[in-house]
Structures are given as C-alpha cells and as structure tokens.
Design a protein around this motif. Structure first.
Motif, mmCIF file in Angstrom:
data_model
loop_
_atom_site.group_PDB
_atom_site.id
_atom_site.type_symbol
_atom_site.label_atom_id
_atom_site.label_comp_id
_atom_site.label_asym_id
_atom_site.label_seq_id
_atom_site.Cartn_x
_atom_site.Cartn_y
_atom_site.Cartn_z
ATOM 1 N N PHE A 24 0.845 -1.205 0.000
ATOM 2 C CA PHE A 24 0.000 0.000 0.000
ATOM 3 C C PHE A 24 0.879 1.254 0.000
ATOM 4 N N ASN A 27 2.249 1.963 -3.386
ATOM 5 C CA ASN A 27 1.206 2.589 -4.216
ATOM 6 C C ASN A 27 1.057 4.065 -3.873
ATOM 7 N N GLU A 28 1.074 4.335 -2.572
ATOM 8 C CA GLU A 28 0.902 5.709 -2.105
ATOM 9 C C GLU A 28 2.011 6.601 -2.671
ATOM 10 N N GLU A 30 3.559 6.140 -5.473
ATOM 11 C CA GLU A 30 3.243 6.355 -6.891
ATOM 12 C C GLU A 30 2.158 7.415 -7.059
ATOM 13 N N ILE A 31 1.160 7.357 -6.154
ATOM 14 C CA ILE A 31 0.063 8.333 -6.201
ATOM 15 C C ILE A 31 0.617 9.746 -5.983
ATOM 16 N N ILE A 32 1.507 9.882 -5.008
ATOM 17 C CA ILE A 32 2.075 11.208 -4.739
ATOM 18 C C ILE A 32 2.845 11.697 -5.967
#
Lengths: 333, 333
Positions: A24, A27-28, A30-32
């Motif tokens: 997770f 992923n976070e 990558e989101i940022i």
C-alpha cells in the motif's frame, strides 16, 4: 468463532498483513508522484496570482491550523506577519525528471527586509529515508540564519550551536555516524545539550525548526535498508525463509545511545508535513475562509499589514475560527 | 507594500483563486480515481488475509480514531465487538468501468447472527453531489434495520421513523423536493421531530447513522449545478461576463426552510469519510498497533471475543493508545 485457526496460520496472516501494508505504501508513493506532476501547473498558476496579493501568506499563517500554529511563538509572529513574502514547497527528488522519493520535500520561505535576520530566503530540505531498524521518515540538515544582532536571535543561540555541532560532524568524515552517546560529547555538544535544557523550557521558536536534523540516516543506509526490505518481502511472498538479522546490528544499539538527545526541534518532521500537506496545499481555503468570515475589506490588503491592522485581524481571525468549517479533510481511498 | 494594487485587480485575483481551487479539486478527483484503481487488488488481497483473522474488525474498531469512536455508544460496542464480521468500502460510481464520481462511496457492514437485528448485511451509500447554492458533499438515503424486538432497537425508534418519512417523500413523486418547512410537516415528520428532541439528548446510537440523509440534492440538480459552474469558470477564464443568478433561486430560499431539521445523525457524512479514509484505509495500522502495544497473544484471537476477553482488551487498548503513535497522517502534495 475462530477456534480452528492454528497459531502458525495466524502468524503467517500477520506477516502477510505487514507486507501488504508496504505494498500500500508503495502505491501511495506512486500516487504522490502522479499528484505532484498533475498539480504542478496549478501551483505555478497560483504563485502567479499570489504575486498580486502581497498579504496572502501572512493571512494564511494567521489562519494556520493547530498542527502549524502551535509551533509559532508570539515573537515569531511579529517577523512572519510583517515579513513573509512567499512560501513554496517542492518535491525536489522528482523534479526535472528525477526518479527519487516524492515524499522528500523542500520548504522555501522568502522574506522582505526585516530587523531580525539578513537572509531573504530560508530553505529547508527533508529527505525521506529508511533506517536499518525499519523506521521510515523525514531527516534534514540544519540551516543557518544570519541574525542581525545576538539580541535578535529568536532561538537564543540554539540554532547557531546546532549548526556548529553539525559542522563538526561533517569534518569528522562522510561515512562516520554522529556522536550520539552523551559520555562522548564534544564541548560544543555539551554546550548545546545544556542550552536545550534551559531554552527549551520556554517554548522553542519556530525558527528553531531550521535546526531540525532527525534520525542520523545516511542515503547509503537508506538504500541498503530499502533493498533488504524488498528482498525479504519477496522471499516471504514466495514462501521462502528470510535470513536472520546480523547480531552486529543489535550490538549497534547501545543503551547509552541517545540519537535524539541534541534535537532542538523534535517535531520538525511533523511540522514539515503539516506545512506541506495542509498549510501549503490548502492555502487558498485558509485565505478564502479568512476573507469570508472575517469580512475584511480589500482596503486592508491594499494597505498591507501595519500594526493597527494586525490587532484587528487577530480579532477577526478568532471569529472566523469560531464560525467556520476547517478545510476539507485529507482523503485516502 | 501593496499600495499600488487597485481594488479591481484584487477582485479579479480573488475570483481567480476561487476558480483555481476548483481546478485543484478536479485534479483531486482524478487522483482518487487513479488511487482506487491502483489499490483495488491490494484491498482484495487484504480481504482474503482477513478471512483468516475473524477478530480483525472488532479489534480495529476498539482502536478506532476519535473521529469514528466518538459516535460509538457503549450499547453499540456490545453489538459491534461481538458481531461485526466484515467492513468494506467501495467507490460504486466508478466500479466496472463506471464514469461517475470516485468520491461517492458505499460502506458495507457484515454481521454474524446477533440478538439485536435480523440483517446480516447493512450497506449505506453516499453520493457526492453539488447543490445549486454551490455546496458540495455527500448525501444519502436511510437504510432500514430489522430489529428483533422494539427493546433491541438501539436508535429507540428514530431510524424507523426516518425510513417512514423517507417513504412518504418517495410516494410524493420523483421530481418533488421533500417538505422542509416545519409548518407543513406531515404527522410522521412531526413525530420524528419530537423524537429527535427527546432521544437526541442522550447521544444517538451509531446505528442512527443508517438514517442519515444530508441535504436533499437530486442527481439532476447536481448535474445542472456542475455544468453551470464549469461554464461560469470557462467564461471568467476567457474574461467574459458571467450571467447573473436568476431571482427565482433566491425566492427558493425561504426563511421557514430547515433542510436539516429532521436529520437524526447530522455528522453522517463526516463519519462516512472518517470510516472510508481513515478506519478502512488504515485498518492494518490500527490492528498492528493494537498487536504491538497491547502485547496480545494469538490465543485471544483463536478464542474469538467472549465477554471476559473484552474487558481485558479494553484495558490493553487504553495502554496502546497511551503509548502509541497514531497511524501516519494523510498527505496532500
């Protein structure tokens, strides 16, 4: 209801959850990365508009949420409200196509000419690192401030001493960890320790934040720890055995060790996150809410902020905070 | 410092900031869309692991952050801790390739057989809507609960009455807005109003949340308002005049109107966001922190949660909360 589950099954489930949490986190990150790229043109547009509104940042600071406001002492307010010209946050490790960690941030404050310090720009960088112990978070380096007179030093000498100790650490050599055992302290370290104990009692200045160092984790340690962590997760995912930790590492953890013993601003990482993720990102909301609730006229802005205005605005701010919703909460889907 | 800025320039700058804020919001919606898609496989993996840990959700609830915990009354805890089997959040408007709003969420609670209600699944949907007034947020519909006996109704009849009023509203016809003026109330509405005043005093049950409706904004109103808002922003960006609001709309805003007057759970939207963005997303962190700090043995989990365990765990929870860091803050870049 769970009577048939073996201890072994539970142990495996816990490990899987811990490893999943790291997925997770990846992923976070990558989101940022995506978010920073997407919002970049909007922040540039915002900065352009703000150049028309010189009172913007002081007003946002007056409306600052508690996780920022709690670190601003009355004497800091005087400088910040009269002289803060601009505030920007950059994700410097991913700028210009960089492949670094998007959680590393640089916070840059620009000032007008003022009575306290010579600097017109103070920029503080925070690197996101992983320690071999598993800890992850932001670390930093002290940023010196050129106070105009010793009596104008809002940190009462704390920042200068942190910088001195930092320079000693640098001279000691690249690979070497800083001295973290009180019994081995240099005289500058001893002086700093003593000053922390006396000055700290009255509440450290916001400008002490520029002295925050955080845990001493080198780029190299972080790289090695990250690679090892990924490898161990891969092994567990494949059902393979994970090598035991070296004993050597346990020995490193000496009881005398006090890596945070010379920290003048222990919440420095928290404050950096609050500035970046709340104050900076939600600045328009704080500004608009001040406008709407305080019912300030445009004239207040035209005049800038003289001392009379400040008093009035402090009253208005109190009203605004009482009747107004805080900006929308952060979300995580 | 800003003496040369005209009032007109300032006015334009403010408008630009407000419009820019909406551009940030649109980006944020895209980010959530991306995030939901990226995390979907991980949440599926998590659900699979959790099926091995039947005590997971009750334990997470015991560790719930204040923005969730404050809504759980002691009588609610008894049901939730003994019977909550699963909790899931879905972004139903973007599932299966849907192009809706990723901020719309459905929260689904699964229960084991219990003494209070017949239902094994309670699912509450929240739609993200924009009102013509400019307000945006989550609205919902009441979800009935089949209480086993009137004495087991944790909402003391509130939820049943909300459902009754809701059904009356539905019968009145699709396009019609609900009655929001107290002087026009039906007898069911009057009864509900009275019950809210008496029951509300003692603190409404968590299960009252299933009765939350929020502002009465139809899908149609939201579509029209969103299109109009986008059009007005486009006009301003091009430097064109924006048409004045119709007078008709002002007339709609009658002083007698009290659109929230029959709301049994006024913070229902806040609680939905707290469950979705904190409790659900950070569930592993809450669980792990309970494990680490409470030093609970695997055995507690094997046995499930009988009443003796609950007491012990409440004590452990207190310790865990005292000594433990909360899960990492949400970020916004």
């Amino acid at each position: 209801m769970a009577a048939n589950i073996s201890e072994e099954t539970l142990k495996v489930s816990y490990e899987q959850l811990t490893d999943l949490e790291k997925e997770f986190e990846e992923n976070e990150v990558e989101i940022i990365r995506h978010q920073v790229a997407l919002n970049k043109p909007l922040y540039e547009k915002r900065e352009k508009i703000l150049s028309q509104l010189p009172g913007f940042w002081p007003l946002v600071l007056e409306q600052a949420p508690p996780d920022v406001d709690q670190y601003i002492q009355p004497s800091d307010s005087a400088v910040l409200l009269s002289s803060l010209k601009n505030l920007t946050v950059s994700h410097f490790e991913i700028e210009n196509g960089g492949k670094g960690d998007p959680r590393s941030i640089a916070i840059r404050l620009e000032f007008n000419e003022n009575d306290y310090f010579e600097d017109t720009v103070l920029e503080k960088k925070f690197w996101h690192r992983r320690a071999k112990s598993g800890w992850t978070g932001l670390v930093s380096e002290p940023v010196p401030i050129k106070w105009k007179k010793p009596s104008k030093d809002l940190t009462q000498g704390l920042l200068d001493l942190v910088v001195k100790v930092w320079e000693e650490d640098q001279k000691r050599g690249e690979g070497k960890a800083p001295i973290t055992k009180p019994k081995d302290y240099t005289s500058a370290q001893k002086e700093l320790k003593k000053k922390i104990e006396t000055v700290g009692m009255g509440g450290v200045s916001f400008f002490g934040w520029f002295g925050f160092r955080g845990f001493p984790i080198s780029e190299e340690e972080s790289k090695v720890a990250t690679a090892k962590d990924q490898e161990n997760r891969r092994l567990r995912a494949e059902g393979k055995a994970v090598p035991e930790e070296d004993d050597e590492e346990d020995e490193d953890e000496d009881e005398d060790d006090d890596p945070y013993g010379l920290e003048i601003f222990p919440d420095g990482d928290e404050l950096a996150i609050a500035i970046s993720e709340d104050l900076w990102s939600n600045a328009i909301k704080y500004f608009t809410s001040a406008q709407e609730q305080g019912d300030m006229s445009d004239i207040d802005f035209e005049d800038g902020m003289d001392e009379d205005d400040e008093d009035e605005e402090e009253e208005e701010e109190a009203e605004a905070n009482g009747g107004n919703e805080p900006p929308a909460k952060k979300r995580k889907a």
